[in-house]
Design a protein around this motif. Structure first.
Motif, PDB file in Angstrom:
ATOM      1  N   GLN A 198       3.986  15.464   4.264  1.00  0.00           N
ATOM      2  CA  GLN A 198       2.578  15.404   4.640  1.00  0.00           C
ATOM      3  C   GLN A 198       1.739  15.960   3.486  1.00  0.00           C
ATOM      4  N   GLN A 209       0.824  -1.209   0.000  1.00  0.00           N
ATOM      5  CA  GLN A 209       0.000   0.000   0.000  1.00  0.00           C
ATOM      6  C   GLN A 209       0.860   1.262   0.000  1.00  0.00           C
ATOM      7  N   VAL A 210       0.199   2.409  -0.029  1.00  0.00           N
ATOM      8  CA  VAL A 210       0.895   3.698   0.082  1.00  0.00           C
ATOM      9  C   VAL A 210       0.523   4.340   1.408  1.00  0.00           C
ATOM     10  N   TRP A 211       1.478   5.070   1.980  1.00  0.00           N
ATOM     11  CA  TRP A 211       1.313   5.668   3.298  1.00  0.00           C
ATOM     12  C   TRP A 211       1.911   7.068   3.300  1.00  0.00           C
ATOM     13  N   CYS A 212       1.435   7.876   4.228  1.00  0.00           N
ATOM     14  CA  CYS A 212       1.993   9.216   4.406  1.00  0.00           C
ATOM     15  C   CYS A 212       3.401   9.068   5.000  1.00  0.00           C
ATOM     16  N   GLU A 217       1.679   1.965  11.942  1.00  0.00           N
ATOM     17  CA  GLU A 217       0.535   2.843  11.670  1.00  0.00           C
ATOM     18  C   GLU A 217       0.237   3.849  12.777  1.00  0.00           C
ATOM     19  N   ASN A 266       4.707   4.342  -1.414  1.00  0.00           N
ATOM     20  CA  ASN A 266       4.847   2.916  -1.139  1.00  0.00           C
ATOM     21  C   ASN A 266       6.221   2.671  -0.510  1.00  0.00           C
ATOM     22  N   ASN A 287      -4.092  14.112  -4.346  1.00  0.00           N
ATOM     23  CA  ASN A 287      -5.294  13.339  -4.627  1.00  0.00           C
ATOM     24  C   ASN A 287      -5.883  13.681  -5.991  1.00  0.00           C
ATOM     25  N   GLN A 312      -0.714  15.738   0.820  1.00  0.00           N
ATOM     26  CA  GLN A 312      -1.339  14.577   0.196  1.00  0.00           C
ATOM     27  C   GLN A 312      -0.300  13.614  -0.373  1.00  0.00           C
ATOM     28  N   LEU A 321       1.692  10.393  -0.563  1.00  0.00           N
ATOM     29  CA  LEU A 321       1.561   8.991  -0.162  1.00  0.00           C
ATOM     30  C   LEU A 321       2.617   8.193  -0.913  1.00  0.00           C
ATOM     31  N   SER A 361       2.868   5.506  -5.834  1.00  0.00           N
ATOM     32  CA  SER A 361       3.070   6.689  -4.984  1.00  0.00           C
ATOM     33  C   SER A 361       2.448   7.908  -5.651  1.00  0.00           C
ATOM     34  N   LEU A 368      -1.822  12.165  11.246  1.00  0.00           N
ATOM     35  CA  LEU A 368      -3.078  12.008  10.508  1.00  0.00           C
ATOM     36  C   LEU A 368      -4.199  12.552  11.379  1.00  0.00           C
TER      37      LEU A 368
END
Length: 704
Positions: free
Chosen positions: A558, A434-437, A679, A564, A541, A560, A562, A537, A644
């Motif tokens: 931070q 997945q992708v994450w901040c 997380e 991987n 958005n 938007q 994101l 990545s 978040l």
């Protein structure tokens, strides 16, 4: 008188209409009979050649009743329609005939024989032969004389067609050192011999309780049509008791409990336990998302994979490496179609394919490192990536929490499946895909882009703004906050102290277009070239960074942004390879060499300047990653904490914790680049929580 004449004329007229109607009806009936006759003649064919072609077409369409209409029953030993249909359907459908082709080579009008060449595909390969068909001629046209030899020339009336298959062995999945990650294993199959059950209801309830099943589910299996009093009816597959483990000085507690359970089962009359060979996963939960699992094929699988060698006894990879390399791992079952005589002796082989075992797949994974990372983070929602930064070999891919893929082999109950799916920690969710901040782990990327585009001077002092800052009043109440004050506020120190304000200003200097274009050039909004598909990545958005505040927030990972984790690790390889981004890969090679994914993403001078800050993060006492410092091996890296929350005032949001760490010396004996993400680290030490766990993993890794 006139009335009488009119009456006579009327009678005569009615009689004429009646006679005309009769003739018209006869005429219509003749036409109908003629058309029907033509249809029948057309379906049968007006010549032996056409009848033979129709015969073969009906076999393809499994219309055996129509074929029977084409034959001369009396000349065909008076075979009944029922026996004819049964014989043909059993053979043709049993060997899965498809793509029938026929070529007529000779017709002897005197003998009424047709020689032809026939070929068709079967479950054991293509069959081809020459044959001859004999016809009779009578009032209703030509008829075919049918014998069993029309199916196969060697087939006699008392012979049978048999099929035997040899199952291919599924290939193993191995780690870089040859350790088996997926291969042959043994489990215990618990079954019941119905005729030996005493106190049936009570015994079945006891068995159900011990196996975690319902009494009704066991009764359903025992009531199957094939079950007899002396049948062994499999009920459930359970782990095999390791006798060697039991005899050790400190036997495994779970193994002791399993041994006790099996002893209780065997004390119930009618219960038997036998060994069964199955697919086994040595790392279990530690590599379940990576390795995946196999399951028995379903009717839907057979429909979706026609002609690929699957049968009702096959297994198929459902996820992970088992699915990714399904074609290579599964191999090809052997199959033989042959004829036996009335005594069961083999007469001849019709078709045969030789079994081809699946190939072994050797991965770049280090199973010890994989397990060490899992053990450290198994209770956290997160993931870890480890790779050799010079060769691109991926050494570990871990997602936590996890599940035991062996449970899918043993047979997962509805309760287990529901528990996994309803678990709020989502153990089935593969987080490394997945992708994450990324938080502050993104700052080195922004620094490198600033240097590349010429918009940043690494020695420029941005000035001490304190712990909060905004560009101007146009931002309203929005401010960028940071945790440390220091001087001078230059790039190296900004990385060491992980200064959000510095990198917010840096992003504004770089500009949205420069930042977006540069990120696209290093793999954003595109797939990472890797065997397992990873989420792409992104920096927004939408299709671009929309506002000044979003741009500033993007500077410190931070907004938007994101990313991987594997993509982030790949970008970090540029800091060790003169600005070239190395392509990650998973399939082992005896002679590993770095394959460049993005050439000259940054200049050598740029990465040298960024590396000053990354080395300081781990080795400067003020660095946010100093807890991972070692005296024996030079490490570098970057911590990160991504907040978040719904708004700047929100205090209920979560914090994603990151640590990217790697060996900074090109001559390191065991080079490694490792990125871990958790997380939610709020209230448990932030990114420091991740740093401490990664340090424990590295201590183990470097000691081996």
């Amino acid at each position: 008188m006139k009335k009488r004449n009119r009456r006579r004329r009327r009678k005569k007229s009615n009689k004429m209409i009646w006679i005309t109607g009769i003739f018209l009806g006869i005429f219509v009936l003749c036409i109908v009979l003629y058309i029907a006759a033509q249809i029948i003649l057309s379906s049968r064919g007006s010549s032996p050649e056409e009848i033979l072609l129709s015969y073969m077409e009906c076999i393809s369409e499994q219309k055996y009743d129509e074929i029977y209409e084409m034959i001369d029953v009396q000349s065909s030993e008076n075979i009944t329609q029922e026996n004819f249909v049964q014989r043909n359907s059993a053979i043709y459908e049993g060997i899965e005939v498809q793509n029938i082709k026929i070529q007529i080579t000779e017709y002897n009008e005197t003998e009424k024989t047709v020689k032809y060449q026939s070929s068709f595909d079967t479950v054991a390969g293509t069959v081809s032969f020459e044959n001859e068909a004999v016809f009779t001629s009578g009032e209703d046209g030509y008829k075919l004389v049918w014998y069993d030899s029309l199916i196969f020339p060697e087939l006699g009336a008392d012979d049978k067609v048999r099929i035997s298959s040899t199952q291919a062995e599924r290939g193993q999945i191995l780690d870089r050192n040859g350790k088996v990650l997926a291969g042959k294993g043994t489990v215990s199959s618990v079954g019941i011999v119905p005729g030996k059950l005493e106190n049936r209801d009570q015994s079945i309830q006891e068995i159900a309780d011990l196996l975690g099943l319902t009494k009704e589910s066991i009764e359903e299996k025992l009531s199957a049509n094939w079950v007899k009093d002396d049948s062994f009816v499999p009920i459930k597959t359970i782990p095999k008791v390791d006798e060697l483990s039991l005899s050790s000085l400190s036997p495994d507690e779970e193994m002791l409990q399993e041994n006790e359970r099996q002893t209780k089962l065997l004390n119930i009359s009618g219960v038997m336990i036998s060994d069964e060979e199955v697919r086994s996963y040595s790392l279990g939960e530690a590599a379940a998302h990576l390795i995946g699992y196999v399951q028995n094929v379903t009717a839907e699988d057979l429909e979706n994979h026609p002609g690929e060698g699957y049968s009702s006894n096959s297994v198929i990879g459902r996820s992970g490496i088992e699915s990714l390399y399904e074609t290579e791992l599964k191999g090809k079952d052997g199959c033989k179609i042959y004829i036996v005589d009335s005594e069961g002796n083999e007469k001849t082989t019709i078709a045969e394919t030789i079994k081809e075992d699946g190939v072994d797949i050797r991965l770049t994974i280090d199973s010890d490192l994989q397990k060490a990372l899992y053990e450290q983070f198994k209770n956290d929602r997160g993931c870890s990536i480890a790779m050799n930064p010079y060769t691109g070999e991926v050494l570990a891919l871990v997602s936590t929490p996890s599940f035991d893929n062996n449970d899918f082999i043993l047979g997962m109950s509805d309760e287990q499946w529901t528990a996994l799916n309803e678990n709020e920690d989502q153990p089935l969710y593969n987080r490394f895909r997945q992708v994450w901040c990324p938080g502050s782990t993104f700052k080195p990327v922004v620094a490198a882009i600033g240097l590349k585009t010429g918009t940043l001077d690494p020695n420029e002092d941005f000035g001490n703004e304190g712990l909060s800052w905004q560009k101007d009043s146009s931002w309203g109440s929005y401010e960028v906050t940071t945790l440390h004050e220091y001087e001078p506020v230059i790039m190296k120190n900004a990385l060491i102290y992980s200064d959000n304000i510095y990198f917010a200003k840096a992003a504004l200097k770089i500009g949205a277009d420069n930042l977006m274009n540069s990120l696209d050039e290093i793999g954003f909004n595109q797939e990472v070239p890797f065997e397992i598909t990873m989420a792409e990545s992104q920096y927004s958005n939408t299709d671009r960074i929309e506002t000044e505040i979003q741009l500033a927030d993007s500077g410190y990972g931070q907004g938007q942004i994101l990313v991987n984790p594997l993509h982030l690790a790949s970008i970090y390889t540029s800091f060790l390879n003169d600005g070239n981004i190395i392509q990650p890969y998973l399939q082992y090679s005896d002679n590993p060499a770095g394959r460049i994914w993005i050439k000259e993403a940054f200049s050598s001078e740029t990465v040298s300047q960024v590396m000053e800050g990354l080395t300081g993060v781990v080795n400067d006492p003020n660095g946010t990653g100093y807890a991972a410092h070692r005296d024996d091996i030079l490490l570098a890296g970057k911590t990160g904490t991504a907040e978040l929350k719904e708004s700047q005032e929100d205090t209920s949001g979560t914090e994603i914790g990151w640590f990217a760490v790697f060996t900074a010396d090109k001559n390191a004996k065991t080079p490694i680049l490792m990125i871990s993400m958790v997380e939610n680290v709020k209230g448990i030490g932030g990114s420091g929580y991740v740093v401490s766990k990664d340090k424990a993993v590295l201590d183990q890794y470097f000691s081996e």
